[in-house]
Design a protein around this motif. Structure first.
Motif, PDB file in Angstrom:
ATOM      1  N   ASP A  89       0.847  -0.973   0.010  1.00 60.92           N
ATOM      2  CA  ASP A  89      -0.063  -0.367  -0.313  1.00 60.92           C
ATOM      3  C   ASP A  89       0.853   1.375   0.042  1.00 60.92           C
ATOM      4  N   THR A  90       1.287   1.678  -1.232  1.00 67.95           N
ATOM      5  CA  THR A  90       1.953   2.971  -1.580  1.00 67.95           C
ATOM      6  C   THR A  90       1.375   3.791  -2.455  1.00 67.95           C
ATOM      7  N   GLU A  91       2.183   4.852  -2.757  1.00 67.23           N
ATOM      8  CA  GLU A  91       1.606   5.676  -3.810  1.00 67.23           C
ATOM      9  C   GLU A  91       1.833   5.104  -5.240  1.00 67.23           C
ATOM     10  N   LEU A  92       2.872   4.220  -5.392  1.00 61.55           N
ATOM     11  CA  LEU A  92       3.094   3.427  -6.521  1.00 61.55           C
ATOM     12  C   LEU A  92       2.009   2.465  -6.950  1.00 61.55           C
ATOM     13  N   SER A  93       1.439   1.813  -5.966  1.00 60.92           N
ATOM     14  CA  SER A  93       0.467   0.710  -6.173  1.00 60.92           C
ATOM     15  C   SER A  93      -1.288   1.372  -6.071  1.00 60.92           C
ATOM     16  N   ARG A  94      -1.035   2.774  -5.581  1.00 61.58           N
ATOM     17  CA  ARG A  94      -2.506   3.087  -5.378  1.00 61.58           C
ATOM     18  C   ARG A  94      -3.416   3.086  -6.609  1.00 61.58           C
ATOM     19  N   GLN A  97      -4.668  -0.639  -6.765  1.00 62.07           N
ATOM     20  CA  GLN A  97      -5.251  -1.213  -5.742  1.00 62.07           C
ATOM     21  C   GLN A  97      -6.566  -1.965  -5.839  1.00 62.07           C
TER      22      GLN A  97
END
Length: 140
Positions: A89-94, A97
């Motif tokens: 759960d990071t900005e990269l995966s947002r 998701q």
């Protein structure tokens, strides 16, 4: 000139390895682990996209494989691996998701804890591979 992605994902770990691996003991268990990703797998790529990110992680995976071969000559108990943390759960995966099952979206702390357990379970036969958060080897 290398992109920020390739500098971060491939060149950075190579520089760390250059300076750290000569300092490892020649006997006994050592682990050199880098953060990779399943998207760097050529054989497991079914969706394309993310070209520079995928290419930089594929380069990292090749670097780990090469490093493992060379290191085994000098220190057979040293393990060189890439680690796939799963979807964190990071900005990269947002943006992605929504398609990730709830039990497969990990907090950074949970991802780190799982990877530490994976590292504890590694053996020299794992060297050169990318190992996922669940202990399974990622297809090269």
């Amino acid at each position: 000139m290398a992109t920020i992605t390739s500098r971060t994902n491939a060149v950075g770990p190579a520089i760390v390895a250059k300076h750290m691996l000569p300092r490892l003991t020649l006997s006994g268990r050592n682990v050199f682990a880098v953060l990779s990703a399943r998207v760097g797998s050529i054989g497991d790529n079914r969706s394309g996209g993310w070209h520079s990110y995928r290419a930089s992680k594929a380069a990292l995976n090749m670097f780990v494989r090469n490093l493992a071969i060379e290191t085994a000559h000098r220190s057979p108990q040293t393990i060189c691996v890439g680690l796939h943390p799963g979807t964190v759960d990071t900005e990269l995966s947002r943006p992605f998701q929504r398609s990730v099952p709830e039990n497969r979206l990990f907090t950074p702390m949970a991802a780190a804890s799982r990877l530490l357990m994976v590292i504890d379970g590694l053996t020299p036969s794992d060297t050169g591979n990318v190992v996922a958060w669940d202990g399974n080897t990622v297809v090269p």
